[in-house]
Design an enzyme around this catalytic site. Sequence first.
Site, mmCIF file in Angstrom:
data_model
loop_
_atom_site.group_PDB
_atom_site.id
_atom_site.type_symbol
_atom_site.label_atom_id
_atom_site.label_comp_id
_atom_site.label_asym_id
_atom_site.label_seq_id
_atom_site.Cartn_x
_atom_site.Cartn_y
_atom_site.Cartn_z
ATOM 1 C CE LYS A 33 -0.702 0.219 5.023
ATOM 2 N NZ LYS A 33 0.047 1.447 5.275
ATOM 3 C CB THR A 34 4.118 2.171 1.557
ATOM 4 O OG1 THR A 34 3.664 1.821 2.859
ATOM 5 C CG2 THR A 34 4.976 3.415 1.640
ATOM 6 C CG ASP A 225 -0.960 4.807 5.251
ATOM 7 O OD1 ASP A 225 -1.719 3.853 4.984
ATOM 8 O OD2 ASP A 225 0.260 4.674 5.425
ATOM 9 C CD GLU A 226 -1.508 1.938 8.777
ATOM 10 O OE1 GLU A 226 -2.532 1.244 8.917
ATOM 11 O OE2 GLU A 226 -0.392 1.453 8.583
ATOM 12 C CD GLN A 256 -2.413 -4.609 9.055
ATOM 13 O OE1 GLN A 256 -1.377 -4.223 9.591
ATOM 14 N NE2 GLN A 256 -2.528 -4.733 7.743
ATOM 15 N NE ARG A 614 2.763 -6.594 11.452
ATOM 16 C CZ ARG A 614 2.317 -5.944 10.377
ATOM 17 N NH1 ARG A 614 3.040 -5.003 9.825
ATOM 18 N NH2 ARG A 614 1.157 -6.258 9.824
#
Length: 778
Positions: A33-34, A225-226, A256, A614
């Site tokens: 996504k980044t 974002d997020e 998340q 992670r």
Amino acid sequence: MQKYIDQLNEAQREPVLHKDGPMIIIAGAGSGKTRVLTIRIAYLMSQGVDAFNILALTFTNKAAREMKNRIAGIVGSAEAKHLWMGTFHSVFARILRAEADKLGYPSNFTIYDTQDSVRLISAIIKEMQLDKDVYKPKQVYGRISSYKNSLITVKAYFNNPELVEADAMSKKPRLGEIYQHYVDRCFKAGAMDFDDLLLKTNELLARFPDVLSKYQNRFRYILVDEYQDTNHSQYLIVRALSDRFQNICVVGDDAQSIYAFRGANINNILNFQKDYDGVKTYRLEQNYRSTRNIVEAANTIIDKNKTKLDKVVWTANDDGPKIKVHRSITDAEEGRFVAGEIWEQKMNRQMNNGQFAILYRTNAQSRAMEDALRKRDIPYRIYGGLSFYQRKEIKDVLCYLRLVINPKDEEALVRVINYPARGIGDTTVEKITIAANHYKRSMFEVMENIDKIDLKLNAGTRNKLTDFVNMIKSFQIIEKQHDAFYITDHVAKKTGLVQELKKDATPEGIQRIENIEELLNGIKDFTEGQKEVDGARGALAEFLEDVALATDLDKDTGDDDRVALMTIHLAKGLEFPYVFVVGMEEDLFPSAMSMNTRSELEEERRLFYVALTRAEHQAYLTYAQSRYRWGKLTDSDPSRFINEIDGQFLEYLTAEESNYRYKPMIDADIFGDVDKSKLRTVKPTAGTPPKWLTDNEPKPTANIRKLKPVASNGSSGGNSNLFDDKLTVGSVVMHERFGKGEIINLEGAGADKKAEIRFEVGGIKKLLLRFAKLDVIG
């Protein structure tokens, strides 16, 4: 530009090329996504959108810097530096500084960190003569923080009888008064706390339509974002700013969403399509980070949640190893297993320390891990511990610097007015505080006019106060002419701080001096970096804002090769080849305090999903059968989350255990002994004793490890001969419990042979070799 677009897969390419209108990108863990956000911003600029008209809000300042650097690599740094990009708090602090006068604040207002806020609340509670055991400063601060994030101002609080009654029922009937005093004192000191940066931005946009219009026109394209981690206050700001053009792109993953305790509202992302008309939805479902075993195991976990958006995360990566599950008897043994596994992987695979992470639910769990890593000589770093900027000597320097920028900052003034000691005692400070409250002026203003106000101070004390005021004013003159590095170096020397620290020649004292030096290095690096920022000059105010808004994960640790230890909440957004999720026990993870409702349990499950994803190559889940809590050894059961993973993805390193054991409600003795003569016997096979002969012998269970037989030399210490040839004085050995050590003496023979070993941690110990488990490593 086209070559960057060509590097994307089809699912990533579509949202990048979508220019106008509201859109949501549901991005699974490790789905890139980044990269999508970065290339989308660069694409907008290539399509003629001015960089000044793009606002990008990220989770950390570090993420914003990395994205900006990537964009600069595509469109050039000259254009990229005009982007408005950063966290909610950093971007809106910038807006508030420009518009501060409308709210009655100076443009150079101080940003209080949590420590400053708690100290101020503590002072207010003391002045109001309230019981600190009832009105605990940290709890009061937390309550006020939650009010602000829910847009409950002091006025709204007193207009809500239910809130007032709830605080009265919890035996805190004067909490509203404390809130009022706290807000008033912050305003008088020209200070905002972290929550004010959002609350005051909402106030600014709500009370001043011209300001709202100005920033709506400025930010024609907004990217968040997020988005699943936004709270109500952040949600309202985004809605207000995007309302005119509605070119808003939000990116997030409901799986998340793990910050409900900080006010994050998962409904912001779940209901996004209801907030805007014609929303386009894109899904990034291919995971590039983790192996197939990890991705599919994580899917089986999150599928148990009922509240979620539809998506199926998949990967084209290899299957990879299964997730390893390990049971330990105690938390100390759990630590030794983790440290031993890291040491082994490093030796066998030539891995670096930085490729390992140990994640836990609570900070308290780090102790056992730290002890074990130290004994194995494995360097580590704890994230989320005491921040560099919270260390006393650093905070002292920063408070002087804060006074230079904003002399009304009373928290800073009280901290340093008599450090280093200059003869201004607590009684004098108390008199100044009372006068400042009486005249509704800052303490610094009272000190400036000390000769005009009768505080019953002797001439010597008045002179000392005047000298302090003049010193700060001289710093202010220098600050206007020089950058942050020069003024900090000057302040550290002229205040006597450095000289004071040099008096302490202990290792701790030397480290404090080194910390001041590291602060100066950091400021020098900052001022150099500011040369690339549009409109920045490396001024002291810029540095102080950067520090106030920094998070622990924002700090660049350079090439420090250390194992990372952190809570799972801090691990969000990070990735490591090897991840150990420790403390996988009921009431610890999931937390006993987060199982009262389905929504709380689902958040805990999302937290586990974040922990598992992670890992790039190998994940470990470890738990202990007993653990010390509040000084007491308590029994533990494995976490339900382990059982929720499909068994095909797991490899148990220790035998699975049955948690079920029926406890009889009656005493078995009342039935007497069984008459075995009436039992049908089974003819034993050759070499096997009859079953009734072994009835009284202990049975091995699944909980007992299989012990390997050792060679016997006829003595009770059957393994002593294993060491006779290998162990000599000077041998370097590794002990499971005590770590690394050197043999300094050997005595005795056979079963009574002993070794005197100097361990690096724990000193000299004498061990009986037939019982000691030693590995010779040098």
